[in-house]
Design a protein around this motif. Structure first.
Motif, PDB file in Angstrom:
ATOM      1  N   ILE A 281      -2.935   5.810   2.704  1.00 55.62           N
ATOM      2  CA  ILE A 281      -1.552   5.681   3.149  1.00 55.62           C
ATOM      3  C   ILE A 281      -1.287   4.255   3.577  1.00 55.62           C
ATOM      4  CG2 ILE A 281       0.038   6.360   4.985  1.00 55.62           C
ATOM      5  CD1 ILE A 281      -1.176   9.148   4.807  1.00 55.62           C
ATOM      6  N   LEU A 282      -2.227   3.686   4.264  1.00 58.02           N
ATOM      7  CA  LEU A 282      -2.063   2.309   4.705  1.00 58.02           C
ATOM      8  C   LEU A 282      -1.866   1.380   3.523  1.00 58.02           C
ATOM      9  CD1 LEU A 282      -2.131   0.693   7.346  1.00 58.02           C
ATOM     10  CD2 LEU A 282      -4.540   0.253   6.889  1.00 58.02           C
ATOM     11  N   LYS A 283      -2.675   1.587   2.523  1.00 59.36           N
ATOM     12  CA  LYS A 283      -2.565   0.745   1.348  1.00 59.36           C
ATOM     13  C   LYS A 283      -1.188   0.901   0.717  1.00 59.36           C
ATOM     14  CE  LYS A 283      -4.348   0.213  -3.294  1.00 59.36           C
ATOM     15  NZ  LYS A 283      -5.154   0.828  -4.361  1.00 59.36           N
ATOM     16  N   CYS A 284      -0.761   2.125   0.550  1.00 55.23           N
ATOM     17  CA  CYS A 284       0.504   2.334  -0.132  1.00 55.23           C
ATOM     18  C   CYS A 284       1.681   1.853   0.683  1.00 55.23           C
ATOM     19  CB  CYS A 284       0.669   3.801  -0.498  1.00 55.23           C
ATOM     20  SG  CYS A 284      -0.405   4.287  -1.857  1.00 55.23           S
ATOM     21  N   THR A 285       1.560   1.851   2.003  1.00 51.53           N
ATOM     22  CA  THR A 285       2.675   1.331   2.783  1.00 51.53           C
ATOM     23  C   THR A 285       2.693  -0.188   2.743  1.00 51.53           C
ATOM     24  OG1 THR A 285       1.283   1.445   4.765  1.00 51.53           O
ATOM     25  CG2 THR A 285       2.734   3.314   4.312  1.00 51.53           C
TER      26      THR A 285
END
Lengths: 238, 623
Positions: free
Chosen positions: A227-231
């Protein structure tokens, strides 16, 4: 006389560029990786967490084969990381700020450093005891399990380092604010590990429960990292 | 009364129960079959009801969360269908262990199922991929399939909440075996190596990194257009090219049939007979055929024979000339040698060959040629010869006069030996070269050969040879041909003279020739000039060589030996010396036959008969 001087000069000259030019991509011992872009760092970290998750799955399933889950009732004990508040859903996770998310990840990883090493030690002890006492069921461990526990412990350590680098990079890039608590401080470590060691149930907790808890937490870590990456990155890279 | 009423009621209730025909029991134990979450945000559980126990049974699901004792009821029984419980987002907590129990309730009681622990993250099974599309694309005339799809719309892969990996499978319509391909996280996949004109079915499915595989999507059909596979096109090209080459080769071969045939099947050489005409044979006229085989000039007649012979006559004139001659011997030898080395196919003759050769070697003069020509004339008539003869005769005297200062009369040395070293071209007192004389000698040979009458030719030759132009110096004529020496009617006693045997050359002097074709021979000696008449009568085929004269009446004849041990001065003769052997023919012809002697060492005495003939018949023990 002259050739000697020339030789010395040559050696010195050859050495200097080596030092200047050979900067490792990601140096050991806490050096900051500046050369890699954030996306690559995140990819590496995610890959590492995937590996960790894989190993934890294997170990857990192995335990379940050896010890059928007839002891469901007993597994009511809480994982020692229960006090770490983690989002329990996608929306909750997305609502979290990047800094918080990163912090949660680091906390989780930090909380498992100690227990895993202890787990490995215990398993190794039991293997040694198992060689002496072959009849005990408890010692019916695959000798590889202790090795895998050790591997897992090391990998978690590396993963934690990697996430720390990502956090630093993000702070550098301004992706996240600098409000991130320094989780590598002794306070944080003590708080997490002490909670674990203080638990009286630690000795009671058998390997299976530990592995169960760890399996879940590794999944959490991976999900949060994704999720961090995609945000952080654009949608195309997700 | 009351007791009786209670009993009746009980009996009646029992009867009522029996009337229903079922044994009402508690409901059977339901069983939770599966719980699945398609998106990791909601999940559904299904159960299987047990026996209902004969009573209407209601089912309910209750669950409790981890580390909490609160029991919750299933929020939604309908969304997911019969015997299911759907947990929506609000009710779903990830990384939380659910303890789920199904309870069946009927009038008699409730029955609980076995509890099941469920953690949502481990029960994720997405829906099938959506929008599976297959496109036929071409890669350098070879088609391939490009399959593309979308993740199920419920699974949130965009935020990274779920990470899906895909798998697809392909098979030809009608086949049984699927060909599976792992596609990873990509949503596009290429398939190659397709059969031309085939219809393919393609299906796709997906799975979260830790979860269950989805169902296969509905099959997508695609038809491959007809195309020629690359391997086939290559073979077709190769085939046509080789066929083309083959046709060209066949045309060339058919055109060059003969040469090819000649190359592979070389004709067996057949006998070739000169003059043999196949056509004549085919015509059936054998006479003509055989007549055609007749070669003019074979077998050689007597008239032709002399043509083949080269006869030499050596005429030795004088001592001084001899000396000069010796000086010029080297030259002579060269001439001779050249002459000698040339092969001579004629037997019975010295290998000293054609005068022409020698003439060329030694130089030619036009005068010679004239004489040669005249001599060469193939005059068959003796009449032609006669005038020549006469001329010669006249010339003889002239010649004799001319060239020998010592001897007034020209003497002709008939030299039987083929190679007399001394023979040859006497240089002459003047500057006339040896060659000239030699030429003359050979000229005479030619004259000899061309003459129809051998005797005439010989004599003519001799005479001719003696007929040099006035300017000529004394010459020598070497004669090696066979001689037909007729018996001499000479009145002169033939006196043999002995020539020094050391000398390889022994000369017999032809004093004169009389009409009977006889050579009047006289042994040549510096010291004496007594004529010595030796008459040789030899047949055509037989000739003997006079090697020398030993005593007055002894002729040294040379045997026909290949390796002549001619005591000719130091000079090696390489060519076989022809010894003449004379058959012992009949005497009545008036010809003497002389048999060859054996070795030079051997001396056979030839005793001259008072008539002057030499009779060797008595003196050849060895033969």
């Amino acid at each position: 006389m002259r050739p000697v001087w020339f030789a010395i000069l040559a050696i010195v000259c050859s050495e200097v560029p080596l030092r200047a030019g050979s900067a490792p991509i990601c140096a050991q011992n806490g050096a900051v990786c500046h050369s890699l872009p954030l996306a690559d760092l995140l990819d590496r970290v995610i890959q590492q967490s995937a590996r960790v998750q894989g190993i934890s799955n294997d170990l857990h399933s192995e335990f379940e084969q050896h010890f059928p889950p007839s002891r469901n009732q007993i597994r009511r004990q809480k994982c020692h990381t229960y006090n770490i508040l983690t989002p329990d859903g996608k929306e909750n996770a997305q609502r979290l700020a990047r800094e918080e998310l990163t912090e949660v990840i680091l906390r989780l990883l930090g909380a498992w450093g100690d227990p895993l090493s202890q787990l490995h030690h215990r398993m190794a002890q039991q293997d040694q005891e198992g060689e002496q006492e072959e009849e005990e069921k408890q010692n019916d461990f695959n000798p590889l399990s202790s090795n895998r526990a050790l591997e897992m412990s090391d990998m978690v350590e590396e993963l934690r380092n990697g996430v720390e680098r990502v956090a630093e990079k993000m702070q550098l890039l301004g992706v996240i604010s600098n409000t991130l608590r320094d989780l590598s401080s002794p306070d944080a470590l003590v708080s997490s590990s002490s909670s674990f060691s203080k638990r009286s149930e630690f000795n009671v907790m058998d390997h299976q429960d530990l592995l169960y808890c760890f399996r879940r937490d590794s999944n959490k870590v991976q999900s949060f990292l994704r999720i961090l990456k995609c945000t952080i990155l654009t949608e195309q890279n997700c | 009364m009351m007791r009786r009423d209670n009993g009746v009621v009980a009996i009646l209730s029992l009867l009522a129960l029996f009337k229903q025909g079922a044994c009402h029991t508690l409901p059977g134990k339901p069983k939770l079959t599966s719980c699945r979450s398609p998106d990791k945000e909601t999940f559904t559980c299904w159960w299987e009801p047990g026996s209902d126990g004969g009573l209407p049974t209601t089912y309910g699901l209750s669950y409790s969360k981890e580390n909490s004792d609160t029991v919750y009821e299933c929020p939604d029984y309908r969304t997911a269908g019969q015997n299911s419980c759907f947990f929506n987002k609000n009710d779903t907590s990830i990384w939380v262990n659910y303890n789920i129990t199904v309870v069946a309730t009927n009038a008699l009681g409730r029955t609980f199922s076995d509890p099941v622990d469920v953690d949502v993250i481990y029960i994720v099974q997405p829906h099938t991929p959506e929008n599976v599309s297959v496109a036929v694309l071409e890669d350098t005339e070879v088609p391939f399939l490009r399959v593309s799809w979308n993740p199920p719309h419920k699974a949130d892969t965009r935020s990274g909440w779920i990470t899906l990996i895909y798998e697809l499978r392909v098979k030809l319509k009608g086949e049984e075996e699927w060909e599976e391909h792992y596609a990873g996280q990509q949503k596009i996949f290429n398939i190659f190596s397709l059969r031309s004109g085939g219809v393919y079915m393609i299906e796709v499915r997906c799975k979260p990194d830790h979860g269950f595989w989805s169902e296969w999507s509905t099959a997508t059909y695609v038809r491959i257009p007809n195309y020629i596979p690359r391997e086939h096109s290559m073979w077709i090209l190769t085939g046509t090219f080789s066929a083309f080459l083959f046709i060209i080769l066949a045309c060339i071969l058919s055109l060059k049939r003969q040469s090819v045939k000649h190359c592979f099947l070389p004709p067996v050489p057949g006998p070739k007979i000169k003059g043999f005409d196949n056509q004549l044979l085919k015509n059936g006229k054998s006479e003509e055929v055989f007549n055609a085989l007749v070669i003019q000039g074979f077998p050689p007649t007597s008239s032709d024979y002399e043509d083949l012979l080269v006869e030499y006559l050596e005429v030795y004139v004088s001592e001084e000339q001899e000396l000069i001659m010796q000086e010029g011997k080297a030259l002579q030898d060269s001439c001779l040698k050249s002459k000698i080395s040339s092969s001579d196919s004629d037997s019975g003759r010295g290998s000293c060959d054609s005068h022409t050769l020698l003439m060329e070697k030694c130089g030619e003069g036009t005068a010679r040629e004239e004489e040669e020509d005249s001599g060469r004339k193939e005059g068959s008539s003796q009449t032609q010869r006669q005038p020549v003869w006469e001329n010669m005769e006249e010339a003889d005297s002239q010649a004799m006069e001319i060239h020998s200062p010592d001897s007034s009369d020209g003497r002709v040395n008939t030299w039987p030996s083929v190679f007399s070293p001394n023979l040859q071209c006497s240089p002459g007192p003047s500057e006339h070269g040896l060659t000239e004389t030699t030429r003359q000698l050979y000229l005479s040979d030619s004259l000899f050969s061309t003459s129809a009458n051998p005797l005439h030719s010989e004599l003519g030759g001799i005479l001719l040879g003696k007929n040099p132009p006035p300017s000529l110096p004394p010459w020598r004529l070497e004669a090696h041909s066979e001689f037909k020496i007729s018996s001499m009617e000479s009145k002169r006693p033939a006196t043999g003279q002995q020539l020094p045997p050391s000398k390889s050359l022994e000369y017999v002097e032809v004093q004169r020739v009389n009409r009977e074709n006889m050579l009047v021979l006289q042994p040549l000696s510096r010291h004496s000039q007594e004529p010595f008449q030796v008459q040789f009568a030899t047949t055509r085929e037989d000739y003997s060589k006079v090697k020398g004269v030993v005593s007055d009446s002894v002729l040294l004849l040379q045997r026909e030996m290949v390796d002549d041990q001619c005591t000719c001065d130091d000079q090696e003769r390489e060519w076989p010396e022809e010894g003449w052997h004379a058959d012992s023919t009949n005497q009545p012809e008036g010809k003497m036959e002389i048999h060859t002697t054996v070795t030079p060492a051997q001396e056979l005495g030839i005793f001259l008969a008072p008539s002057g003939y030499v009779d060797t018949a008595t003196m050849l023990p060895t033969l």
